[in-house]
Write an enzyme that holds these catalytic residues in place. Sequence first.
Site, PDB file in Angstrom:
ATOM      1  N   GLY A  41       0.859  -1.173   0.000  1.00  0.00           N
ATOM      2  CA  GLY A  41       0.000   0.000   0.000  1.00  0.00           C
ATOM      3  C   GLY A  41       0.892   1.218   0.000  1.00  0.00           C
ATOM      4  N   GLU A  42       0.651   2.119   0.910  1.00  0.00           N
ATOM      5  CA  GLU A  42       1.469   3.331   1.005  1.00  0.00           C
ATOM      6  C   GLU A  42       2.077   3.369   2.402  1.00  0.00           C
ATOM      7  OE1 GLU A  42       2.309   5.309  -1.526  1.00  0.00           O
ATOM      8  OE2 GLU A  42       3.595   6.153   0.029  1.00  0.00           O
ATOM      9  N   SER A  43       3.396   3.154   2.452  1.00  0.00           N
ATOM     10  CA  SER A  43       4.029   3.010   3.768  1.00  0.00           C
ATOM     11  C   SER A  43       3.891   4.279   4.615  1.00  0.00           C
ATOM     12  CB  SER A  43       5.498   2.612   3.623  1.00  0.00           C
ATOM     13  OG  SER A  43       6.180   3.500   2.774  1.00  0.00           O
ATOM     14  N   CYS A  73       5.758  -5.614   0.085  1.00  0.00           N
ATOM     15  CA  CYS A  73       5.964  -4.279  -0.491  1.00  0.00           C
ATOM     16  C   CYS A  73       6.008  -3.209   0.604  1.00  0.00           C
ATOM     17  CB  CYS A  73       4.910  -4.008  -1.551  1.00  0.00           C
ATOM     18  SG  CYS A  73       5.482  -2.783  -2.734  1.00  0.00           S
ATOM     19  N   ARG A 100      12.901   3.126  -0.826  1.00  0.00           N
ATOM     20  CA  ARG A 100      11.537   3.184  -1.379  1.00  0.00           C
ATOM     21  C   ARG A 100      11.558   3.536  -2.865  1.00  0.00           C
ATOM     22  NH1 ARG A 100       7.936   7.123   1.887  1.00  0.00           N
ATOM     23  NH2 ARG A 100       6.374   6.215   0.520  1.00  0.00           N
ATOM     24  N   ILE A 129       4.985  -3.308  -7.727  1.00  0.00           N
ATOM     25  CA  ILE A 129       4.250  -2.057  -7.910  1.00  0.00           C
ATOM     26  C   ILE A 129       4.942  -0.962  -7.098  1.00  0.00           C
ATOM     27  CG2 ILE A 129       2.026  -0.881  -7.685  1.00  0.00           C
ATOM     28  CD1 ILE A 129       0.708  -3.700  -7.704  1.00  0.00           C
ATOM     29  N   ARG A 130       5.610  -0.069  -7.782  1.00  0.00           N
ATOM     30  CA  ARG A 130       6.393   0.989  -7.092  1.00  0.00           C
ATOM     31  C   ARG A 130       7.143   0.381  -5.902  1.00  0.00           C
ATOM     32  NH1 ARG A 130       3.495   5.192  -4.881  1.00  0.00           N
ATOM     33  NH2 ARG A 130       5.300   6.511  -5.085  1.00  0.00           N
ATOM     34  N   HIS A 165       4.126  -8.332  -4.747  1.00  0.00           N
ATOM     35  CA  HIS A 165       2.768  -8.570  -4.240  1.00  0.00           C
ATOM     36  C   HIS A 165       2.304 -10.012  -4.519  1.00  0.00           C
ATOM     37  CE1 HIS A 165       1.164  -4.511  -3.182  1.00  0.00           C
ATOM     38  NE2 HIS A 165       2.210  -4.128  -3.890  1.00  0.00           N
ATOM     39  N   GLU A 167      -0.030 -11.605  -3.220  1.00  0.00           N
ATOM     40  CA  GLU A 167      -1.490 -11.746  -3.079  1.00  0.00           C
ATOM     41  C   GLU A 167      -2.229 -11.371  -4.355  1.00  0.00           C
ATOM     42  OE1 GLU A 167       0.291  -9.297  -2.207  1.00  0.00           O
ATOM     43  OE2 GLU A 167      -0.795  -7.420  -2.375  1.00  0.00           O
TER      44      GLU A 167
END
Length: 185
Positions: A41-43, A73, A100, A129-130, A165, A167
Amino acid sequence: MALQGAFREHQIMLAGLGVSSAQVRKPADLHNIDALIIPGGESTTISILLADYELFDRIGLLVEKGLPVLGTCAGTILLAKEIEDSTLPSLGLMDLKVRRNAFGRQVDSFEEDLPIPVLGEEPFRAVFIRAPQITGAGQDVEVLARYNSKIVMVRQNKMLAATFHPELTADQRLHKYFLELLKAS
Ligand code: GLN
C-alpha cells in the site's frame, strides 16, 4: 493489518487456503491472532495510522514473543530497521535497509517470473508495484530471492518479507510457505 492497502487480497488468498483471517486496525484486534500480514500500500499512510492507533509498540512486543509476520511491499518497508533517506517511523523489526520506490518511475510497475528455490522449481510470478529494494540485510537474514541481483525476498526467523505482491496472483505458494513458518512455531 487492515489500516490501508491490499489487505483484502491477502484475506482472499488465505481463505483459498482454508485459513480464517481478521482485520487488525486497533490494539484489541491483536489479541486473538496467530500471525500478522502487513500488506502493500502506502508506507507513509500506514506508518501514520500505526502511530495514531498506538500499534507500533504492541506489534513489536508480540513479534518479540514469536508472532510470525509477513510483510509485502510497503509492509517490507515498515518491517525494516532502516529506510534510506527517510525519517518515516517503521516497526524496525527486521535487520534490513530498504530504499523506497527504488525501481524508478518508468518501470515502477512490472511483473517477472522469479526463481524462488524455497517455493519449488517453478518460477513465481512476482508483481512489483512501485516496489522498494532491499539494499542491506544483516547476518540473521536469509536471502530467498533476487531480481537483477537486487534482494527482493528475505526471511529472518519467523518474519518473511517480499518487495512484490504475492497476493495479486493465483499462486498460493508464498502464503503456504508463510503458513509453514507459523505451524513450525
Ligand atoms: N511505494 C510504496 C511505498 O513506498 C510501496 C508500494 C506498494 O506497496 N506497492 O510505500
